[in-house]
Each structure stands twice: as C-alpha cells, then as structure tokens.
Design an enzyme around this catalytic site. Structure first.
Site, PDB file in Angstrom:
ATOM      1  N   ARG A 183       1.260   0.968   5.419  1.00 23.15           N
ATOM      2  CA  ARG A 183       1.145   2.285   5.435  1.00 23.15           C
ATOM      3  C   ARG A 183      -0.224   2.971   5.500  1.00 23.15           C
ATOM      4  O   ARG A 183      -0.341   4.021   5.976  1.00 23.15           O
ATOM      5  CB  ARG A 183       2.097   2.965   4.122  1.00 23.15           C
ATOM      6  CG  ARG A 183       1.231   2.260   2.886  1.00 23.15           C
ATOM      7  CD  ARG A 183       2.283   2.683   1.948  1.00 23.15           C
ATOM      8  NE  ARG A 183       3.224   1.538   1.585  1.00 23.15           N
ATOM      9  CZ  ARG A 183       4.421   1.229   0.958  1.00 23.15           C
ATOM     10  NH1 ARG A 183       4.383   2.458   0.019  1.00 23.15           N
ATOM     11  NH2 ARG A 183       5.085   0.324   0.802  1.00 23.15           N
ATOM     12  N   ASP A 208      -1.278  -4.636  -1.432  1.00 24.88           N
ATOM     13  CA  ASP A 208      -0.174  -5.389  -0.503  1.00 24.88           C
ATOM     14  C   ASP A 208       0.531  -4.147   0.104  1.00 24.88           C
ATOM     15  O   ASP A 208       1.420  -4.504   1.391  1.00 24.88           O
ATOM     16  CB  ASP A 208       0.708  -6.220  -1.512  1.00 24.88           C
ATOM     17  CG  ASP A 208       1.390  -7.118  -0.353  1.00 24.88           C
ATOM     18  OD1 ASP A 208       1.249  -7.313   0.766  1.00 24.88           O
ATOM     19  OD2 ASP A 208       2.418  -7.887  -0.900  1.00 24.88           O
ATOM     20  N   LYS A 259       0.010 -12.109  -2.619  1.00 23.49           N
ATOM     21  CA  LYS A 259       1.256 -12.605  -2.456  1.00 23.49           C
ATOM     22  C   LYS A 259       1.624 -13.898  -3.161  1.00 23.49           C
ATOM     23  O   LYS A 259       0.377 -14.789  -3.156  1.00 23.49           O
ATOM     24  CB  LYS A 259       1.623 -12.554  -0.955  1.00 23.49           C
ATOM     25  CG  LYS A 259       1.907 -11.337  -0.241  1.00 23.49           C
ATOM     26  CD  LYS A 259       2.460 -11.252   1.259  1.00 23.49           C
ATOM     27  CE  LYS A 259       2.746  -9.984   1.701  1.00 23.49           C
ATOM     28  NZ  LYS A 259       3.733  -9.025   1.093  1.00 23.49           N
ATOM     29  N   LYS A 286       2.335  -1.500  13.663  1.00 23.88           N
ATOM     30  CA  LYS A 286       1.565  -2.048  12.684  1.00 23.88           C
ATOM     31  C   LYS A 286       1.005  -3.405  13.035  1.00 23.88           C
ATOM     32  O   LYS A 286       1.897  -4.137  13.331  1.00 23.88           O
ATOM     33  CB  LYS A 286       2.352  -2.298  11.424  1.00 23.88           C
ATOM     34  CG  LYS A 286       1.731  -2.971  10.316  1.00 23.88           C
ATOM     35  CD  LYS A 286       2.634  -3.225   9.069  1.00 23.88           C
ATOM     36  CE  LYS A 286       2.241  -4.301   7.684  1.00 23.88           C
ATOM     37  NZ  LYS A 286       2.932  -4.244   6.860  1.00 23.88           N
ATOM     38  N   ASP A 304      -1.263 -10.917   6.441  1.00 25.41           N
ATOM     39  CA  ASP A 304      -1.186 -10.349   5.455  1.00 25.41           C
ATOM     40  C   ASP A 304      -0.922 -11.200   4.136  1.00 25.41           C
ATOM     41  O   ASP A 304      -0.085 -11.590   3.667  1.00 25.41           O
ATOM     42  CB  ASP A 304       0.302  -9.294   5.457  1.00 25.41           C
ATOM     43  CG  ASP A 304       0.174  -8.465   3.962  1.00 25.41           C
ATOM     44  OD1 ASP A 304      -0.641  -8.297   3.273  1.00 25.41           O
ATOM     45  OD2 ASP A 304       1.083  -7.787   3.956  1.00 25.41           O
ATOM     46  N   GLU A 354      -0.191  -2.208   2.493  1.00 29.23           N
ATOM     47  CA  GLU A 354      -1.238  -1.957   3.357  1.00 29.23           C
ATOM     48  C   GLU A 354      -0.872  -1.545   4.841  1.00 29.23           C
ATOM     49  O   GLU A 354      -1.918  -0.534   5.483  1.00 29.23           O
ATOM     50  CB  GLU A 354      -2.041  -3.240   3.616  1.00 29.23           C
ATOM     51  CG  GLU A 354      -1.471  -4.276   4.731  1.00 29.23           C
ATOM     52  CD  GLU A 354      -0.399  -4.722   4.463  1.00 29.23           C
ATOM     53  OE1 GLU A 354       0.086  -4.700   3.217  1.00 29.23           O
ATOM     54  OE2 GLU A 354       0.428  -5.209   5.404  1.00 29.23           O
ATOM     55  N   ASP A 393       3.176 -10.086  10.421  1.00 27.46           N
ATOM     56  CA  ASP A 393       3.023  -8.673  10.055  1.00 27.46           C
ATOM     57  C   ASP A 393       2.369  -7.790  11.185  1.00 27.46           C
ATOM     58  O   ASP A 393       2.102  -6.663  10.866  1.00 27.46           O
ATOM     59  CB  ASP A 393       2.152  -8.708   8.758  1.00 27.46           C
ATOM     60  CG  ASP A 393       2.759  -7.536   7.542  1.00 27.46           C
ATOM     61  OD1 ASP A 393       3.793  -7.186   8.164  1.00 27.46           O
ATOM     62  OD2 ASP A 393       1.958  -7.185   6.835  1.00 27.46           O
TER      63      ASP A 393
END
Ligand code: BES
Ligand code: MN
Ligand code: ZN
Length: 488
Positions: free
Chosen positions: A347, A343, A273, A261, A266, A345, A284
């Site tokens: 996956r 959020d 967030k 990933k 993020d 994201e 991230d």
C-alpha cells in the site's frame, strides 16, 4: 505449439491428427462421419461396443493407415446441459496429452464444437487457448537439462464458428499470461525494479503506439513520493516508477489506467517475515507482471483505446537505513503515514502511484496487487478480491472476470473500516489490525483514489501456486484484458 483459426474444417485430410468431440447423445457430427468412413466404420463400431460412450473422460485414439489424418482422437464431451468450464479445460488437456508425442505438424482441433448449454463456441476458444498454452508452459531458463518438448512444432487449427475476434483476444491473452508467468517466476536477484523497467523499455521500443517513462529515485523525491521511496530504503536496488502510455485512440480520450504492485522481493523489512516459504515473496511483483503483460496484449490486439500502465517497484529489505516501525513519511498527496509495520509495504508504494495517476485524468483506475495474506484466508486460491469506491465499477470487473473465466468476488469497503487506520501521530496508519485485513488495505488505498473511479484487485491468493507445482499463474491477465475490451 502454434495456434491458427478457422470457422470450418477446410482441409481435414491434410491434417496429421484430428481431435473430434462426441456428445453423450452419440450423434455423429459431419467430421465424425467423415472420420468413420476413413476408418472403415471403426468409430460406429466402437460406439456399438460402448468402448466410446460420449461421456467426459472417455476418449479413444484411432490410428488411420489409409488416406487422411494418421491419428483420429474421439473425445467424449458428456451431456450438453452438464459440460462446464472446469471439465472443458480438463478435456482439452487430456486430449492434447494423448496425442502430443506423435501429433505431427498439423492438428485440427474440433473440440470447440462441443455441445454445451453453458459454454458458447467463443467461450470454448478462450478456454482452449488459455488452457493448452498453460499446459505447454515451462520455465526452464535456469535448468541446464530441459524437459522434452513434444508437440512444440505443431500447428493446431482451432475450429469454431464466429470466433475470429475471440480467437485474437484469446491468443493475445494466452501469450500475455506466459509473459506474466515468466516475470513472476524469475528470481529476485534477476527480476529487480531495474529489470522490470528494462522490460518496459523493450516493450515500448517494439510498439509504435507506446511511450515509456522511468522515474528514478531522485525524480520521485522531487514529486514527493516519500512513501513509495521509504519501502526501498533498506535495499541496494534502486526503486522505480515505470509508466507505459499506449495511445490507441485520439489524445483527448481519457485513458484507462492500470497500476501494479512491483515489490520484486518482500522480506517484510524490519518487520521481518518468518523464514518458511519466504522464497515465494519473489512473486510480490505479480501485480506489476500482470499489468505489463496486459499492456503487451493491448499492443498485440491493437485496441482503439488509451491505456496507461504504472508499475510501482521496489525491494523491501531490512538494513541499517531501512524504514522502522513508527517512522512517519509524507506521501505525494501530502497526507502523512505512520508506518507501524514495514511488511505492509504494498500500500505504501501503491498510494503514491495512485496519486501519480491523477495527472492522466483517467476514465478509470484499476490497481493489481499481491497485497494481503488475509485475502487468502477470505477467498483462498481461486478467487481474486475486488474492492472499489464505485459499486457499479466493481460489478463491471466481476462481470469481466466471469466472461474471462478469471473469477473474482467483491468485498465491501464501507467507511466504518477507515477507523481502523487511525494513527495517533500521523494522518493515517499503514495497518488496521487483524479484522478484515484485505478491506483495511483497500481502505488505505481509497484515501489516494478519491478523484477518480477506482478498483483494487487483491491477487495474493491467485497470482501463484505453491507446493510441488510452484509457479506463477498468469492471473489476472484475462480479467484485465476483458476489462479493457469492455471499454471499447
Ligand atoms: N506481499 C504480502 C502479502 C502476501 C503474503 C501475499 C503472503 C501473498 C502471500 C504483503 O506485503 C504483506 O506482507 N502483507 C501483510 C500485511 C500486514 C502486515 C498488515 C500480511 O498480509 O501479512
Ligand atoms: Mn509485505
Ligand atoms: Zn508485499
């Protein structure tokens, strides 16, 4: 600091400093006897006076004005049945800390000969290289004033029997962890998807057995990766799919695939967030960092194995053209996804990367991601979560983690949980509610990993530390390297 390896001490006298273990039973090893002679009996005297007692945390530095090493550090290693990995790491750090300012050019480190029922010499070599490399790690490229670099010039010779192969693996792993830490610590304005792609290109350019392919947004759109692309919609940074292909054995041998990933920042997107500690979302992309770093270790070790690394990289931003809650996208697999929370994201980028992995007809696929805050609630900051569509594969990874002192724990992924991803308007939703957030995230990925043996590593709790010692950890590089070595 540079490391070298030797089975036995070849030139004790040529060293500037030596580090010698003393077990709690106070037996004088050959090197301790030799040192005792050089010091005219000072070591045995210190033992008699109980200044040296062989217990953990008891260490004493002897200065030698005669022939031989100028500094002799005797380090208590405790009782053989007690010495464990955590203590061992602390011992190495405190020993090096005691001499590094004046260590000289050549240090002989015999602490890998510590008597331990739990730790083989090979284990000790691994712990030593990884721990000392970590303790020397600095991320100072944006500091105009650098910290002092005591001991940076030193060559440390590690003494351990039958550990040449382990030394090579541990050195490659320790160096790869530094690469992983550097990539993680870079800020989001520098480490963008494009930057990660450039790093991959540079890595491939220096290695004969590696080819690289970077898919841009247009190429991904042609493949139908609309789920991955939806994450980067609100960002001015173009998304990238980065593919490194290492061919270490014959072409028909099925590769082991690693998927990372790579969300270079993020914000949460429209599902923004909260502000507190949001800077940490530059981390991230640590899954991507660990996968790229592991690839470098594979190159350095010249493994006889085919390995493919895939990094799904995007920046998750809010904007007028960003994906909105409720938006529906079609994945490369054809399945549709209702994005109920922008959020969630990770996956969304990983699912298309997993579908892309199918084309390699992989022997196995492991994805690595800072995927869920829920993982931190479940396992804290010490343990990486493993979830898999194949229990014995999950256990292989748990075992690789144990071998590598890179702890993991398996979580279940039963079909019951799939219900939480039910969507009224698409084939599946991208969130599954509060219960078992780490598991439902993995369940989402599992829907895109049906055609191969697959495991997912959630490193949300282990990839970096917060607070005063904020920084990327380099995990789970040791686990990934061991996993690949175990496939040989
Ligand atoms: N990158 C985060 C997960 C994360 C959060 C890792 C904090 C480490 C520390 C991920 O993209 C995310 O935001 N996940 C959401 C999922 C939720 C919306 C279902 C989360 O965990 O809150
Ligand atoms: Mn997120
Ligand atoms: Zn994320």
């Amino acid at each position: 600091m540079k490391f070298s390896y030797s089975q036995t001490v070849a030139d004790f006298d040529a060293a500037n400093s030596v580090i010698l273990p003393l077990n709690a039973d106070l037996t004088l090893t050959e090197s301790l006897q030799q040192a005792d002679k050089l010091l005219a009996g000072a070591i045995s005297a210190a033992i008699s006076s109980e200044d040296l007692n062989g217990k953990v945390k008891n260490q004493h530095l002897f200065l030698n004005t005669g022939a031989g090493p100028q500094r002799i550090l005797v380090v208590g290693t405790g009782a053989s049945d007690k010495l464990n990995a955590k203590q061992y790491r602390e011992l190495q750090v405190s020993a090096w800390g005691a001499i590094k300012a004046n260590a000289g050019a050549k240090v002989v480190n015999e602490l890998c000969l510590a008597q331990s029922d739990q730790l083989s010499p090979q284990d000790q070599v691994r712990l030593t290289l990884e721990t000392l490399t970590k303790s020397e790690y600095r991320f100072e490229q944006f500091k105009t004033k650098k910290e002092d670099s005591d001991g940076a010039e030193c060559d440390m010779q590690i003494i351990a029997p039958d550990s040449a192969a382990q030394f090579a693996q541990s050195l490659a792993t320790a160096q790869a962890m530094d690469i992983c830490r550097d990539l993680g610590n870079l800020p989001g304005n520098i480490c963008t998807p494009t930057y990660l792609a450039e790093q991959a290109i540079t890595m491939a350019g220096k290695a004969d057995k590696v080819s690289v392919e970077i898919l841009d947004e247009d190429e991904m759109a042609i493949l139908g990766m609309h789920c991955l692309l939806s994450v980067g919609n609100g960002s001015v940074e173009p998304s990238k799919l980065i593919v490194l292909n290492y061919q270490g054995t014959d072409k028909d041998s099925a590769p082991h695939v690693l998927v990372g990933k790579g969300i270079t920042f993020d914000t949460g997107g429209i599902s923004l967030k909260p502000g507190a500690a949001m800077d940490e979302m530059k981390y991230d992309m640590c899954g991507a960092a660990s996968v790229l770093a592991t690839m470098q270790a594979v190159i350095d070790m010249d493994l006889d194995l085919n390995v493919v690394a895939i990094v799904a990289s995007a920046e998750n931003m809010p904007a007028g053209n960003a994906t909105k809650p409720g938006d529906i996208v079609t994945t490369m697999s054809g399945q549709t996804v209702e994005i109920l929370n922008t959020d969630a994201e990770g996956r969304l980028v990983l699912c298309d990367a997993l579908t892309y992995a199918e084309r390699f007809k992989p022997a196995s696929v492991v994805d690595v991601a800072t995927l869920t805050g829920a993982c931190i609630i479940a396992l804290g900051h010490h343990t990486t979560a493993v979830l898999s569509n194949d229990d014995s594969f999950a256990q292989d990874l748990v075992k690789a983690g144990q071998e590598a002192f890179d702890a993991t724990w398996q979580l279940p992924i039963g079909e019951e949980y799939q219900e939480q991803l039910q969507s009224n308007f698409a084939d599946l939703a991208n969130i599954g509610g509060r219960p078992a957030g780490t598991i439902t995230a993995a369940c989402f990925l599992a829907r895109f990993a049906e055609s191969f043996k697959w495991a997912h590593l959630d490193i949300a709790g282990t990839a970096w530390t917060s607070g005063k010692a904020k920084g990327a950890t380099g995990r789970c590089v040791p686990l990934l390297v061991q996993h690949l070595v175990n496939q040989l």
